[in-house]
Write a protein that holds these residues in place. Structure first.
Motif, PDB file in Angstrom:
ATOM      1  N   ARG A  12      27.876  80.012  11.500  1.00 59.85           N
ATOM      2  CA  ARG A  12      28.871  79.473  10.564  1.00 59.85           C
ATOM      3  C   ARG A  12      29.927  80.508  10.215  1.00 59.85           C
ATOM      4  N   LEU A  13      29.495  81.760  10.085  1.00 56.83           N
ATOM      5  CA  LEU A  13      30.447  82.831   9.782  1.00 56.83           C
ATOM      6  C   LEU A  13      31.417  83.017  10.950  1.00 56.83           C
ATOM      7  N   MET A  14      30.910  82.906  12.172  1.00 56.13           N
ATOM      8  CA  MET A  14      31.752  83.027  13.363  1.00 56.13           C
ATOM      9  C   MET A  14      32.767  81.886  13.415  1.00 56.13           C
ATOM     10  N   GLU A  15      32.327  80.691  13.076  1.00 56.27           N
ATOM     11  CA  GLU A  15      33.240  79.544  13.068  1.00 56.27           C
ATOM     12  C   GLU A  15      34.338  79.723  12.027  1.00 56.27           C
ATOM     13  N   ALA A  16      33.987  80.304  10.890  1.00 53.96           N
ATOM     14  CA  ALA A  16      34.944  80.469   9.801  1.00 53.96           C
ATOM     15  C   ALA A  16      35.889  81.655  10.010  1.00 53.96           C
ATOM     16  N   HIS A  17      35.364  82.752  10.584  1.00 53.88           N
ATOM     17  CA  HIS A  17      36.152  83.985  10.655  1.00 53.88           C
ATOM     18  C   HIS A  17      36.492  84.441  12.070  1.00 53.88           C
ATOM     19  N   GLY A  18      35.952  83.775  13.071  1.00 50.83           N
ATOM     20  CA  GLY A  18      36.245  84.154  14.454  1.00 50.83           C
ATOM     21  C   GLY A  18      35.850  85.583  14.747  1.00 50.83           C
ATOM     22  N   ASP A  19      36.733  86.305  15.434  1.00 50.21           N
ATOM     23  CA  ASP A  19      36.454  87.682  15.849  1.00 50.21           C
ATOM     24  C   ASP A  19      36.229  88.631  14.666  1.00 50.21           C
ATOM     25  N   LYS A  20      36.675  88.246  13.505  1.00 54.80           N
ATOM     26  CA  LYS A  20      36.544  89.106  12.328  1.00 54.80           C
ATOM     27  C   LYS A  20      35.206  88.932  11.617  1.00 54.80           C
ATOM     28  N   ALA A  21      34.346  88.058  12.121  1.00 54.55           N
ATOM     29  CA  ALA A  21      33.066  87.775  11.478  1.00 54.55           C
ATOM     30  C   ALA A  21      32.162  89.010  11.440  1.00 54.55           C
ATOM     31  N   VAL A  22      32.145  89.782  12.523  1.00 50.64           N
ATOM     32  CA  VAL A  22      31.297  90.980  12.567  1.00 50.64           C
ATOM     33  C   VAL A  22      31.751  91.970  11.491  1.00 50.64           C
ATOM     34  N   ALA A  23      33.048  92.168  11.390  1.00 48.52           N
ATOM     35  CA  ALA A  23      33.583  93.088  10.376  1.00 48.52           C
ATOM     36  C   ALA A  23      33.282  92.583   8.979  1.00 48.52           C
ATOM     37  N   GLU A  24      33.343  91.293   8.780  1.00 50.46           N
ATOM     38  CA  GLU A  24      33.054  90.695   7.468  1.00 50.46           C
ATOM     39  C   GLU A  24      31.612  90.968   7.066  1.00 50.46           C
ATOM     40  N   ALA A  25      30.672  90.744   7.986  1.00 48.70           N
ATOM     41  CA  ALA A  25      29.258  90.984   7.697  1.00 48.70           C
ATOM     42  C   ALA A  25      28.998  92.468   7.447  1.00 48.70           C
ATOM     43  N   ALA A  26      29.608  93.329   8.255  1.00 50.87           N
ATOM     44  CA  ALA A  26      29.430  94.769   8.096  1.00 50.87           C
ATOM     45  C   ALA A  26      29.985  95.249   6.761  1.00 50.87           C
ATOM     46  N   GLN A  27      31.115  94.687   6.373  1.00 49.98           N
ATOM     47  CA  GLN A  27      31.734  95.074   5.107  1.00 49.98           C
ATOM     48  C   GLN A  27      30.854  94.671   3.920  1.00 49.98           C
ATOM     49  N   LYS A  28      30.280  93.488   3.978  1.00 53.32           N
ATOM     50  CA  LYS A  28      29.396  93.038   2.897  1.00 53.32           C
ATOM     51  C   LYS A  28      28.165  93.926   2.814  1.00 53.32           C
ATOM     52  N   ALA A  29      27.591  94.268   3.972  1.00 55.36           N
ATOM     53  CA  ALA A  29      26.417  95.138   3.994  1.00 55.36           C
ATOM     54  C   ALA A  29      26.752  96.516   3.443  1.00 55.36           C
ATOM     55  N   ARG A  30      27.862  97.064   3.882  1.00 60.43           N
ATOM     56  CA  ARG A  30      28.278  98.400   3.435  1.00 60.43           C
ATOM     57  C   ARG A  30      28.513  98.439   1.929  1.00 60.43           C
ATOM     58  N   ALA A  31      29.150  97.411   1.399  1.00 55.64           N
ATOM     59  CA  ALA A  31      29.426  97.362  -0.040  1.00 55.64           C
ATOM     60  C   ALA A  31      28.116  97.354  -0.840  1.00 55.64           C
ATOM     61  N   LEU A  32      27.140  96.603  -0.362  1.00 57.32           N
ATOM     62  CA  LEU A  32      25.847  96.560  -1.044  1.00 57.32           C
ATOM     63  C   LEU A  32      25.125  97.897  -0.929  1.00 57.32           C
ATOM     64  N   GLU A  33      25.185  98.513   0.245  1.00 59.82           N
ATOM     65  CA  GLU A  33      24.534  99.812   0.453  1.00 59.82           C
ATOM     66  C   GLU A  33      25.156 100.887  -0.441  1.00 59.82           C
ATOM     67  N   GLU A  34      26.460 100.842  -0.597  1.00 63.46           N
ATOM     68  CA  GLU A  34      27.138 101.817  -1.453  1.00 63.46           C
ATOM     69  C   GLU A  34      26.724 101.675  -2.905  1.00 63.46           C
ATOM     70  N   LYS A  35      26.306 100.480  -3.295  1.00 61.60           N
ATOM     71  CA  LYS A  35      25.825 100.237  -4.653  1.00 61.60           C
ATOM     72  C   LYS A  35      24.331 100.527  -4.779  1.00 61.60           C
TER      73      LYS A  35
END
Length: 60
Positions: A12-35
């Motif tokens: 679903r994330l791929m359908e919504a964000h296309g090629d940017k889906a991987v970066a979106e997931a990585a960004q969410k993970a990184r933000a949580l890890e930083e916290k």
């Protein structure tokens, strides 16, 4: 999060964000890890891995 849920969410994330889906997931993970929320980041890392698998190897 079950493996089937990871795959479904990745699709679903791929359908919504296309090629940017991987970066979106990585960004969410990184933000949580930083916290310091490493446990909350784990599903996002699994989603990121599933997205990379969906994209297949990079071709040059």
């Amino acid at each position: 999060m079950q493996a089937v849920d990871v795959q479904d969410y990745a699709r679903r994330l791929m359908e919504a964000h296309g090629d940017k889906a991987v970066a979106e997931a990585a960004q969410k993970a990184r933000a949580l890890e930083e916290k310091g929320k490493h446990e909350d980041a784990q599903p996002w890392r699994r989603i990121e891995a599933a997205l990379k698998e969906m994209l297949g190897p990079h071709q040059s």
